[in-house]
Motif scaffolding. Structure first.
Motif, PDB file in Angstrom:
ATOM      1  N   SER A 438       0.845  -1.185   0.000  1.00 10.03           N
ATOM      2  CA  SER A 438       0.000   0.000   0.000  1.00 10.03           C
ATOM      3  C   SER A 438       0.885   1.240   0.000  1.00 10.03           C
ATOM      4  O   SER A 438       2.076   1.172   0.335  1.00 10.03           O
ATOM      5  CB  SER A 438      -0.923   0.024   1.219  1.00 10.03           C
ATOM      6  OG  SER A 438      -0.155   0.098   2.410  1.00 10.03           O
ATOM      7  N   ILE A 439       0.280   2.354  -0.355  1.00 12.19           N
ATOM      8  CA  ILE A 439       0.978   3.634  -0.361  1.00 12.19           C
ATOM      9  C   ILE A 439       0.075   4.657   0.315  1.00 12.19           C
ATOM     10  O   ILE A 439      -1.089   4.818  -0.065  1.00 12.19           O
ATOM     11  CB  ILE A 439       1.320   4.098  -1.786  1.00 12.19           C
ATOM     12  CG1 ILE A 439       2.237   3.093  -2.481  1.00 12.19           C
ATOM     13  CG2 ILE A 439       1.992   5.468  -1.771  1.00 12.19           C
ATOM     14  CD1 ILE A 439       2.522   3.434  -3.933  1.00 12.19           C
ATOM     15  N   TYR A 440       0.611   5.341   1.317  1.00  9.36           N
ATOM     16  CA  TYR A 440      -0.119   6.419   1.974  1.00  9.36           C
ATOM     17  C   TYR A 440       0.643   7.711   1.766  1.00  9.36           C
ATOM     18  O   TYR A 440       1.850   7.773   1.993  1.00  9.36           O
ATOM     19  CB  TYR A 440      -0.289   6.141   3.465  1.00  9.36           C
ATOM     20  CG  TYR A 440      -0.862   7.332   4.216  1.00  9.36           C
ATOM     21  CD1 TYR A 440      -2.228   7.564   4.232  1.00  9.36           C
ATOM     22  CD2 TYR A 440      -0.044   8.224   4.891  1.00  9.36           C
ATOM     23  CE1 TYR A 440      -2.766   8.660   4.899  1.00  9.36           C
ATOM     24  CE2 TYR A 440      -0.557   9.312   5.575  1.00  9.36           C
ATOM     25  CZ  TYR A 440      -1.926   9.528   5.571  1.00  9.36           C
ATOM     26  OH  TYR A 440      -2.444  10.618   6.223  1.00  9.36           O
ATOM     27  N   ILE A 441      -0.061   8.744   1.363  1.00  5.79           N
ATOM     28  CA  ILE A 441       0.528  10.063   1.230  1.00  5.79           C
ATOM     29  C   ILE A 441      -0.419  11.052   1.876  1.00  5.79           C
ATOM     30  O   ILE A 441      -1.600  11.118   1.540  1.00  5.79           O
ATOM     31  CB  ILE A 441       0.797  10.425  -0.253  1.00  5.79           C
ATOM     32  CG1 ILE A 441       1.427  11.816  -0.363  1.00  5.79           C
ATOM     33  CG2 ILE A 441      -0.435  10.296  -1.121  1.00  5.79           C
ATOM     34  CD1 ILE A 441       1.971  12.111  -1.742  1.00  5.79           C
ATOM     35  N   GLY A 442       0.097  11.773   2.852  1.00  7.87           N
ATOM     36  CA  GLY A 442      -0.761  12.701   3.580  1.00  7.87           C
ATOM     37  C   GLY A 442      -0.103  13.181   4.857  1.00  7.87           C
ATOM     38  O   GLY A 442       1.121  13.178   4.990  1.00  7.87           O
ATOM     39  N   TRP A 586      -3.795  19.058   1.844  1.00  3.19           N
ATOM     40  CA  TRP A 586      -2.368  19.330   1.644  1.00  3.19           C
ATOM     41  C   TRP A 586      -1.914  20.644   2.285  1.00  3.19           C
ATOM     42  O   TRP A 586      -0.990  21.297   1.813  1.00  3.19           O
ATOM     43  CB  TRP A 586      -2.011  19.348   0.156  1.00  3.19           C
ATOM     44  CG  TRP A 586      -2.627  18.246  -0.629  1.00  3.19           C
ATOM     45  CD1 TRP A 586      -3.431  18.361  -1.708  1.00  3.19           C
ATOM     46  CD2 TRP A 586      -2.487  16.832  -0.398  1.00  3.19           C
ATOM     47  NE1 TRP A 586      -3.822  17.137  -2.170  1.00  3.19           N
ATOM     48  CE2 TRP A 586      -3.254  16.165  -1.391  1.00  3.19           C
ATOM     49  CE3 TRP A 586      -1.810  16.067   0.545  1.00  3.19           C
ATOM     50  CZ2 TRP A 586      -3.353  14.789  -1.463  1.00  3.19           C
ATOM     51  CZ3 TRP A 586      -1.909  14.680   0.477  1.00  3.19           C
ATOM     52  CH2 TRP A 586      -2.670  14.065  -0.511  1.00  3.19           C
ATOM     53  N   GLY A 587      -2.580  21.045   3.355  1.00  2.00           N
ATOM     54  CA  GLY A 587      -2.185  22.289   4.008  1.00  2.00           C
ATOM     55  C   GLY A 587      -0.783  22.244   4.581  1.00  2.00           C
ATOM     56  O   GLY A 587      -0.097  23.269   4.631  1.00  2.00           O
ATOM     57  N   ASP A 588      -0.339  21.058   5.000  1.00  2.00           N
ATOM     58  CA  ASP A 588       0.983  20.964   5.624  1.00  2.00           C
ATOM     59  C   ASP A 588       2.101  21.224   4.622  1.00  2.00           C
ATOM     60  O   ASP A 588       3.161  21.734   4.993  1.00  2.00           O
ATOM     61  CB  ASP A 588       1.158  19.578   6.254  1.00  2.00           C
ATOM     62  CG  ASP A 588       2.260  19.563   7.290  1.00  2.00           C
ATOM     63  OD1 ASP A 588       2.073  20.196   8.334  1.00  2.00           O
ATOM     64  OD2 ASP A 588       3.299  18.943   7.036  1.00  2.00           O
TER      65      ASP A 588
END
Length: 976
Positions: A438-442, A586-588
């Protein structure tokens, strides 16, 4: 002299020294003795020959290369001192007395001064080995006497005097070295065997000890006994039966600034693991210890080639920053580890390498004893696997941008805070086709997924885009699957719960209560693909079977489904309302970029601090490597170091051009804060909408996300360029030489029409209109962002418009089989636009028509390759003056219009007036001949990205005409 060495090496005397612990020292002495004897003998023969022939004495090798002889004597003197310091002569005297007695008979003439020592084999051997060094005084006297034969101003006189001084200095230094070596030998004989066994080596010399020069530990116990020893490479603290050794290269000596009675004789010694407060008996003793310590430390450091030295090495105080190696034995964090690198005042500081006993290894920056700055940590995990942390560190913990490659193949790339994953990051779990791929982006918080993020579950074939809390899906979110399913709703602890939306691949729609993905439970409405719907209570799984208790409603004969530009065929009024708003995504990423530029989001931005941060980032990206790519990057970074005008209070066309050119370069390099921001935005967009995310029902979310990102990026750009329009424009800017003033665009339709008319009437020449441009956030950033995300974005448009495009493509293929004249006749093009040949108008098309329409067709075909539409409209500026000041870059068919218009205008005359009845069939002809496969997707993309101020005037009419052509091709009756 060599007659002594040969029998020594072959005799039982030498063979009996196999158990001598310093046999290599004896071998070095005998070897140096042999080499020196050969060199001196050769020089003597040469000098004798010169004297016999009456040649120039100063031309002898012994004088022209006296430095070589000096180095040879220094080497021999060092070997002699080493032998003397370890008591080697005494040992040899005991084990080889018979052999040395024979040598005494052989060398009786050389040992006249030692005849009183007969029977003392050790002294005899020592005098034999010391004999060459005693000749240094004779060499000096000989050179001094020879100099008297020359005039005081001659080169020969100066050379011989220099040689004499050299031999005198060598004689003095060797005598001092031998004296120190003899004192060291005496100390080894009188000290405890434990200390001698641990510290005794041939090249170590005792320089000072606290017995002879009192030095005590401050606040020591009344009955405690402390002894301090200063060697040429060590400082040793002896207490009872134990002793602590400190390498001089890692010893810092200082004195307190206070002049109190207790501190005036105090000497503070700082080491990597201890600090010693020592008291001298008198100020004079304190000065002696300070001078001895500093001098010894300087000599140790000056012998290291890696230490940069300025001026004389005999400096008063050693450098505070130095390079050295050390093995920790007591340090709480670094116990049993070995460090090699830079230090400052007893603490690891600067670049270095640290290796732990368990195999961990860190190479990078340190600060005040902690891992601080960029560095790479390698952690072994057994069976040849290791974890690699390429990261930034702060006070010994991971902090900042980090890349971690785990032993099991997982990878994290993102931010850390105080040792925990925090902020934006990407976690790739498992290798391809693994059980947990799996891939998590956040966003992350305290090592857990927290905030907005996208999870791409490869094996399950689904993608989640929504809110997270403590590693669980929690909050608003969207799930799309490979089999075409779309879910939108609220998630609680990884489970979709409450009111939500489900869209299937066959366009069925369910709005109602959920208790999990595909698990319908509660009140809801199911809308079937034909428009029929069921209202009632649902219970069960969509994939396995449903229990329904409700009312079936038959759709009307002509259903009117409310459609938006992104929701064609979606029969739901809640579509998009249950997802995370685009401004909350994507505020960070933007926070980190703004923080790098010195802005935390509160108060007024500091422009000076922002540009200083840019300068630091750009300078850090400079790489001295000589590859072509590195040189190209270095050239780009050099250009970015030139700051354009950014805060003049007025935006002109020239300044806007400079800002635009700077941003093009800044967004291309990841070493610039804006370049890193662009890289992150592109990565998250691709990760979201590629693969499983290439779902046609995500197009609406993708467009909203682009608009939000452009608005946020524009705010970040304004931190560096506050002269840009604060609200994102559109704003019309003029050249510095123009008479017009910068002014914003009006908002209402009536004001826009009046604005166009006024601007057209004020333009007196094409040259004047070229002195202005429309500035907007989209016009500035679309050409920079869209080419990077175009593949992923256009895939969404192609999937969304797939059915319409296939229908249009099929009709275009049928139409293209027609000849030019037949197609023109079918499309209803007036014959005056056929451009027939004059000689044979019925059979032969003129080359003029072929050229004109072919160029228009070629230009329209660039729809598929032009990634930034704004550049296309610049061609229209020369021909459509009435809309000159309002051209942007969101229409990609302008070259086709201009080429066709210009060619036909030349053919029919300048006074010919175009009308839509004439233009529309020609557009159709060009569109058919261009054969663009995904024309609907291209038109849809342009329509979405076109700025509102471009929808008025002739450009809006032309774009509407192109859309009408597309619709006409799909619906018009095809020729038989």
């Amino acid at each position: 002299m060599t007659t002594l060495i040969r029998p020594l090496k072959k005799s039982s005397f030498y063979m009996s020294l196999d158990v001598f612990p310093y046999k290599s020292t004896l071998s070095n002495l005998l070897m140096a003795f042999t080499d020196l004897s050969k060199k001196v003998g050769s020089a003597s023969l040469e000098l004798t020959q010169i004297l016999r022939t009456g040649g120039e004495i100063t031309q002898a090798y012994i004088f022209t290369n006296y430095q070589d002889f000096s180095d040879e004597f220094k080497k021999y003197s060092q070997s002699f001192s080493d032998m003397l310091a370890v008591g080697g002569f005494e040992y040899c005297g005991k084990n080889g007395s018979s052999c040395l007695e024979k040598a005494e008979m052989t060398l009786a003439d050389l040992l006249e001064e030692g005849k009183g020592d007969k029977g003392n084999s050790s002294l005899l051997f020592r005098r034999i080995m010391q004999f060459p060094l005693k000749q240094l005084k004779e060499y000096s006297r000989l050179a001094n006497k020879l100099s008297l034969a020359y005039e005081n101003t001659s080169n020969e006189f100066n050379l011989l005097n220099k040689i004499s001084l050299c031999w005198d200095g060598l004689k003095y230094s060797s005598t001092m070295d031998h004296s120190i070596a003899d004192n060291t030998r005496a100390f080894w004989e009188g000290c405890s065997p434990k200390i001698a066994d641990t510290l005794k080596i041939p090249n170590r010399r005792l320089l000072k000890e606290s017995k002879a020069s009192p030095l005590a530990l401050q606040n020591a116990g009344r009955f405690s006994v402390h002894l301090f020893l200063l060697f040429n490479d060590l400082f040793v603290h002896v207490q009872y039966a134990s002793h602590q050794v400190y390498q001089l290269e890692t010893v810092w000596v200082e004195t307190p600034l206070s002049d109190t009675d207790q501190s005036q004789n105090l000497v503070v010694i700082t080491t990597p693991e201890d600090t010693l407060n020592l008291c001298a008996s008198t100020p004079a003793e304190k000065v002696e210890w300070l001078m001895s310590l500093n001098s010894s430390i300087n000599k140790v450091l000056s012998s290291q080639k890696s230490v940069a030295r300025r001026g004389s090495t005999e400096r008063l105080t050693p450098p505070v920053v130095r390079q050295a190696g050390h093995k920790f034995t007591k340090h709480g964090i670094y116990k049993d580890s070995t460090y090699n690198g830079y230090w400052m005042n007893g603490k690891i500081h600067g670049k270095g390498e640290l290796v732990w006993a368990d195999g961990r290894k860190y190479v990078g920056k340190f600060k005040n004893g902690f891992l601080h700055g960029p560095g790479v940590m390698t952690i072994p995990k057994g069976e040849g696997q290791e974890e690699i942390q390429d990261a930034n560190w702060k006070d010994g913990r991971l902090h900042g941008p980090t890349i971690i490659t785990y032993a099991n193949g997982d990878m994290y790339e993102g931010y850390f805070k105080e040792g925990q994953r925090s902020g934006h990051g990407i976690y790739r779990q498992g290798r391809h086709m693994a059980d947990t791929a799996s891939i998590y982006i956040g966003e992350w918080d305290k090592d857990t997924k927290h905030g907005y993020g996208v999870m791409d579950d490869i094996l399950r074939g689904e993608k989640y885009m929504g809110m997270w809390q403590d590693d669980c899906r929690h909050g608003n979110g969207i799930v799309v699957t490979l089999d075409g399913m779309y879910f939108e709703g609220n998630f609680i602890q990884n489970k979709m719960s409450g009111f939500g939306l489900m869209l299937t691949d066959d366009n069925s729609c369910f709005e109602g209560e959920f208790s999990g993905i595909t698990q319908l439970q509660g009140k809801g409405t199911l809308i079937l693909p034909n428009g029929d719907h069921i209202e009632g209570m649902f219970n069960g799984s969509w994939n396995e079977g449903l229990k329904i208790s409700g009312t079936f409603w038959k759709t009307k004969t002509s259903p009117s489904v409310e459609k938006s530009s992104h929701a064609h065929g979606i029969k739901s009024s809640v579509y998009g309302s249950l997802a995370v708003p685009p401004d909350n995504k994507w505020g960070d990423i933007f926070y980190h970029c703004n923080a790098t530029l010195g802005y935390s989001g509160e108060g007024k931005p500091d422009l000076t601090k922002a540009w200083e941060s840019v300068a630091v980032s750009v300078s850090a990206g400079r790489n001295p490597k000589s590859s072509n790519r590195s040189r190209l990057r270095g050239s780009l970074l050099e250009e970015l170091e030139v700051i354009p005008p950014h805060s003049t209070g007025k935006l002109t066309l020239e300044r806007y051009t400079q800002i635009s050119n700077y941003l093009k370069k800044a967004f291309e390099t990841p070493f610039h804060p804006l370049g890193k921001l662009m890289e992150d935005v592109v990565n998250v967009f691709r990760a979201t909408y590629i693969g499983i995310g290439a779902h046609p029902r995500l197009l609406h979310h993708a467009i909203e996300e682009i608009r939000s990102c452009v608005a946020k990026m524009y705010k970040t750009v304004r931190l560096l360029f506050p002269d840009l329009p604060p609200d994102g424009g559109p704003l019309q800017v003029f050249s510095e030489s123009s008479k017009h003033n910068t002014e914003p665009f009006p908002k209402s339709t009536e004001e826009v029409a009046k604005f166009f008319q006024r601007q057209v009437s004020e333009i007196s020449s094409p040259e004047e209109e070229e002195d202005c441009e429309v500035v907007s956030a989209a016009g500035l950033l679309h050409p920079l962002l869209l080419p990077k995300i175009y593949p992923a974005l256009f895939d969404l448009y192609a999937l969304y418009n797939d059915k319409e495009d296939e229908k249009c493509w099929e009709r275009i293929q049928r139409l293209t089989r027609q000849g030019d004249m037949a197609l023109m006749a079918y499309l209803g093009i007036d014959q005056k636009f056929w451009l027939l040949g004059e000689n044979d108008p019925l059979k032969k098309l003129s080359s003029l028509r072929e050229q004109c329409y072919a160029e228009a067709v070629d230009t329209l075909q660039q729809l598929s390759t032009a990634l930034a539409q704004q550049r296309k409209l610049k061609v229209l500026k020369k021909n459509f003056i009435e809309i000159q000041r309002h051209i942007s870059a969101d229409i990609r068919f302008s070259n086709m219009i201009f080429g066709l218009f210009q060619a036909v205008q030349n053919k029919l005359g300048e006074d010919f007036v175009w009308c839509m009845d004439d233009l529309f069939p020609i557009f159709q002809y060009i569109v058919v001949r261009a054969k663009i496969h995904h024309l609907g997707a291209e038109i849809h993309l342009v329509d979405d990205l076109m700025e509102s101020h471009l929808e008025y005037g002739e450009l809006g009419i032309m774009f509407t005409t192109l859309k009408a052509c597309y619709f006409q091709i799909q619906t018009e009756k095809m020729p038989s």
